[in-house]
Write an enzyme that holds these catalytic residues in place. Structure first.
Site, PDB file in Angstrom:
ATOM      1  N   HIS A  58      -2.842 -12.715   1.247  1.00 15.76           N
ATOM      2  CA  HIS A  58      -2.610 -12.935   2.690  1.00 15.76           C
ATOM      3  C   HIS A  58      -3.392 -14.071   3.354  1.00 15.76           C
ATOM      4  O   HIS A  58      -4.230 -13.837   4.211  1.00 15.76           O
ATOM      5  CB  HIS A  58      -2.821 -11.647   3.472  1.00 15.76           C
ATOM      6  N   HIS A 107       0.864  -1.181   0.000  1.00 21.07           N
ATOM      7  CA  HIS A 107       0.000   0.000   0.000  1.00 21.07           C
ATOM      8  C   HIS A 107       0.899   1.229   0.000  1.00 21.07           C
ATOM      9  O   HIS A 107       1.533   1.535   1.008  1.00 21.07           O
ATOM     10  CB  HIS A 107      -0.926  -0.002   1.218  1.00 21.07           C
ATOM     11  N   PHE A 143      -6.708  -0.735  10.491  1.00 25.12           N
ATOM     12  CA  PHE A 143      -6.093  -2.042  10.267  1.00 25.12           C
ATOM     13  C   PHE A 143      -4.807  -1.870   9.459  1.00 25.12           C
ATOM     14  O   PHE A 143      -4.786  -1.109   8.489  1.00 25.12           O
ATOM     15  CB  PHE A 143      -7.029  -2.937   9.447  1.00 25.12           C
ATOM     16  N   GLY A 144      -3.769  -2.602   9.815  1.00 20.80           N
ATOM     17  CA  GLY A 144      -2.589  -2.643   8.952  1.00 20.80           C
ATOM     18  C   GLY A 144      -1.299  -2.384   9.681  1.00 20.80           C
ATOM     19  O   GLY A 144      -1.279  -1.737  10.725  1.00 20.80           O
ATOM     20  N   ASN A 187      -5.722  -6.728   9.120  1.00 24.62           N
ATOM     21  CA  ASN A 187      -6.755  -7.506   8.443  1.00 24.62           C
ATOM     22  C   ASN A 187      -6.137  -8.247   7.260  1.00 24.62           C
ATOM     23  O   ASN A 187      -5.579  -7.599   6.380  1.00 24.62           O
ATOM     24  CB  ASN A 187      -7.857  -6.568   7.940  1.00 24.62           C
ATOM     25  N   ASP A 194       1.948  -6.858   2.395  1.00 21.39           N
ATOM     26  CA  ASP A 194       0.757  -6.098   2.831  1.00 21.39           C
ATOM     27  C   ASP A 194       1.186  -4.885   3.664  1.00 21.39           C
ATOM     28  O   ASP A 194       0.512  -4.508   4.630  1.00 21.39           O
ATOM     29  CB  ASP A 194      -0.233  -6.978   3.600  1.00 21.39           C
ATOM     30  N   ASN A 216      -6.461   0.658  -3.305  1.00 19.78           N
ATOM     31  CA  ASN A 216      -7.368   1.384  -2.389  1.00 19.78           C
ATOM     32  C   ASN A 216      -6.835   2.769  -2.016  1.00 19.78           C
ATOM     33  O   ASN A 216      -6.654   3.093  -0.852  1.00 19.78           O
ATOM     34  CB  ASN A 216      -7.673   0.553  -1.142  1.00 19.78           C
ATOM     35  N   HIS A 234       0.204   3.685   8.369  1.00 19.63           N
ATOM     36  CA  HIS A 234      -0.827   4.544   8.955  1.00 19.63           C
ATOM     37  C   HIS A 234      -0.151   5.590   9.824  1.00 19.63           C
ATOM     38  O   HIS A 234       0.836   5.296  10.491  1.00 19.63           O
ATOM     39  CB  HIS A 234      -1.801   3.733   9.816  1.00 19.63           C
TER      40      HIS A 234
END
Lengths: 431, 320
Positions: free
Chosen positions: A229, A57, A320-321, A275, A302, A89, A306
């Site tokens: 994942h 991400h 999440f993450g 997640n 993944d 996303n 954040h």
């Protein structure tokens, strides 16, 4: 300006010490006693093909407070990666040719790794209508991997159509397997620990039921499907069964699911909120075995940055993450090498060759052979390093802070260019 | 001395009995004409409530006031992040104002733990209910009530060894059930959970309790000393946990017929507020076996004991 150097006394995978000669952006020769204008002593280092992350991400456009294409690819370089696949996303969602081309362009501009945008399967990740997959595939970004990651393509008809449609251009759907109704309000793995903590459970069956459905759909329409994942022992069993049946399925596991368990949630420290959620010790064992025996094809990070405020709060309000790029190789080494159960060749497969193959990245995962692009990660496997909060990523939400992990990336060479040298990030990217 | 009460499991058996014994003394104060002690004069207790709960808030408020502490009620509705100010900012604001103790009620499980393990607050922290996790002062007041019913004025120093307690209803979402489980385990009681399978955790393997689906069978076979009914929250009604309120009341509700099956010494508890006619009928709720109002009264004494234990230790340290 000519770029010519030799990596001296380097061990390629499981082999013996040798030299690698690089000219321009290619490996030109491998063997003992090579000579070039510059020679770099790599005694004690293991050379591996540059790592390829199928699941990153990068957050840009839209969430630049967390990460940008530049900072994300810099973190990738620090972890030995020479290519990343950027998840869709973002805001706007990468569901049009315009957005994926923009992300690809930002990647080229940054110059720290190849950036392959992943296209959304459905418009706005809403799971209602197919995005223009063909337009993204035919764009300059040449998208081959499509995913609504973060959300599951849960409508079985839509999933079937997507699997069929991407055959037209050799694409693959990467499914985030999460049955939405079974995971409403879910906060952590459903099990003995969630019962104690009073947190809403994310049951294994919510993942496994979607994987079971999707491998059967892939079989029915003769498509390939990639499962993001994998996190449970049951998921491993289903993928193993599907592969034995000849279904074209590939599967990934994250570093954190190979190491961490839901016992960590007892602290209610939201750095462990992810997640799919951290599972049990038995799941970790099953995932590690599956990575070794080939049931799971790749490690994908993944990497999910954040900002502090998204984690420095009550558990249910937190995002999440967790980060993963800078620590992935260490965990791969722990699982495959330090365990004594596998090999550097397998590590090269799961972190480079296989993800490049699944993603259709022809310039990546070529291995360390004369004529290949000079994408190389050089690791000192003997170093033990304490993970500190000071990451290259713009965010700090690493679950490994305070842990000691094995191995360290010393140099990363991206198309002949040192993005990381002697453990330090290059001040500018390639170009 | 303890600084935080986050979980009923934080307390050792000795600490638990000590708090219950202090509460006995507080109960005596609450019988006096002047129901006040000077113990916490000059201390500031903040009731930080992110969830509506008039009962728990006034119980803590009264407890703090009877110990002569200054009390501030801070109500913030809903998730703090989505509604503006973060938990961190709220906590740091209270810290800056010099709160000696924060009593926190929050809809998210674990929030009291988050507060305790951050550096946002230096004062004492009492978990007054966090989501579906725990409600340790409720478990303490329940234990106090059980002890008092059994031993009367000879309660001091006693535990609950061998007592058989059946806790009935929405165990899955109940912070009262979780805290009671831990505290009753600590005090040597035997815990039986009775619930429809949908309202029990999928994996209760870490729980030291016996699980039952049938209330009638449990009453008949186990002959519990205590039956504790849990409140059925409105949001469970339409989420397929059970087919209808009527069916729930028939199978898992406490009623006059079931009351007759209790042994004479047994009693019936409910943390309140009750849904009369759902998990408990009026005859049972108002029967002599019901301890509902004793629980409310004991709540004040127990919370006085908790605040005293958390804050007076600090004062002793100040003097040193």
């Amino acid at each position: 300006m000519s770029n010519s150097f030799v990596l001296k006394n380097v061990v390629i995978g499981d082999g013996v010490a040798t030299d690698i000669q690089i000219e321009g952006d290619k490996i030109v020769a491998i063997g003992a006693g090579l000579v070039a204008a510059e020679s770099i002593d790599c005694s004690g280092l293991v050379a591996l093909p540059g790592f390829v992350d199928l699941h990153t991400h990068l957050r840009e456009p839209g969430f630049e407070q967390s990460e940008t294409v530049l900072t994300g690819t810099q973190a990738a370089a620090m972890g030995g990666f020479t290519a990343v696949h950027a998840m869709a996303n973002t805001s706007p969602v990468a569901d049009t040719a315009g957005v994926v081309e923009q992300v690809a362009a930002l990647g080229r501009e940054a110059g720290y790794a190849d950036v392959y945008p992943i296209g959304a399967v459905t418009v706005g990740l809403e799971g209602k209508q197919l995005a223009e997959l063909g337009a993204m595939a035919n764009s300059k970004a040449q998208v081959r991997v499509f995913s609504d990651d973060g959300k599951c393509v849960h409508d079985p008809v839509l999933m079937r159509r997507a699997l069929e449609y991407v055959k037209a251009f050799g694409g693959v759907i990467a499914q985030h397997a999460q049955e939405p109704r079974l995971t409403e309000g879910a906060q952590m793995n459903e099990g003995a620990v969630s019962a104690e903590l009073g947190l809403t459970g994310w049951p294994a069956v919510a993942e496994e039921s979607i994987i079971a459905r999707d491998v059967l759909l892939a079989e029915h329409v003769g498509s390939r499907v990639h499962i993001c994942h994998l996190s449970t022992a049951g998921s491993v069993e289903i993928v193993r069964w599907a592969k034995a049946r000849g279904i074209q399925v590939t599967a990934e596991v994250t570093p954190h699911h190979l190491l961490l368990t839901d016992e960590l949630v007892r602290s209610y420290d939201a750095v462990y909120k992810v997640n799919p959620p951290l599972r049990t010790a038995a799941d970790v064992v099953a995932l590690r075995e599956a990575l070794i025996d080939g049931t799971i094809d790749i490690i994908a990070t993944d990497h999910a940055p954040h900002p502090i405020e998204a984690k420095d709060c009550e558990w249910s309000a937190a995002a999440f993450g967790m980060l993963g790029l800078e620590t992935a190789a260490s965990i791969a080494q722990d699982v495959l090498i330090d365990s004594g159960k596998s090999s550097w060749a397998r590590l090269a497969e799961v972190l480079s060759l296989n993800p490049a193959k699944i993603g259709g990245d022809t310039d990546q995962g070529q291995g360390l052979i004369a004529g290949a692009f000079a994408n190389i990660a050089l690791i000192d496997p003997k170093v033990k390093r304490a993970v500190v909060a000071d990451s290259v990523s713009k965010s700090k939400n690493s679950p490994y802070i305070g842990l000691e992990l094995p191995g360290k990336v010393i140099h990363t060479i991206y198309r002949g260019y040192f993005t990381v040298r002697d453990g330090l990030l290059a001040e500018t990217g390639r170009n | 001395m303890i600084k935080y009460l986050l979980s009923a499991g934080d307390l050792t058996r000795d600490q638990t009995i000590e708090i219950l014994d202090i509460a006995e003394g507080m109960a005596d104060v609450n019988e006096r004409e002047i129901k006040k002690l000077p113990t916490l004069r000059g201390k500031t207790v903040v009731n930080l409530f992110f969830e509506d709960s008039t009962r728990t808030r006034i119980s803590f408020e009264l407890a703090a006031k009877r110990l002569s502490a200054d009390v501030i009620n801070f109500s913030a509705k809903g998730s703090s992040v989505s509604k503006g100010e973060s938990l961190k900012d709220t906590a740091q604001t209270l810290e800056a104002m010099g709160a000696d103790a924060v009593v926190i009620r929050h809809p998210a499980s674990g929030t009291a733990n988050v507060l305790a393990h951050s550096n946002w607050i230096n004062g004492a922290i009492v978990n007054a209910g966090d989501g579906t996790h725990e409600h340790p002062t409720q478990a303490l007041l329940d234990a106090f009530t059980m002890r008092k019913r059994i031993h009367g004025s000879n309660s001091k120093g006693k535990a609950l060894d061998g007592l058989k307690v059946a806790i009935v209803g929405d165990v899955l979402h109940s912070r009262v059930a979780r805290s009671n489980l831990l505290l009753l385990n600590t005090l040597g009681a035997e815990v039986h959970f009775v619930a429809p399978p949908t309202l029990l955790p999928a994996n209760p393997s870490n729980w030291k309790a016996t699980l039952h689906f049938s209330l009638d069978e449990t009453l008949q076979v186990e002959k519990p000393d205590v039956v504790m009914m849990l409140r059925v929250q409105a949001e469970r009604m339409n989420a397929s946990f059970f087919p209808s309120e009527r069916e729930y009341a028939r199978i898992w509700g406490f009623n006059a017929d079931r009351l007759k099956t209790l042994k004479p010494s047994a009693f019936l508890m409910h943390p309140g507020p009750m849904n009369r006619g759902l998990e408990i009928d009026a005859i049972s709720a108002d029967s002599p076996q019901s301890t509902v109002l004793e629980q409310v009264a004991n709540g004040v004494s127990v919370r006085m004991a908790v605040l005293y234990s958390l804050l007076s230790g600090e004062r002793a340290a100040d003097v040193k």
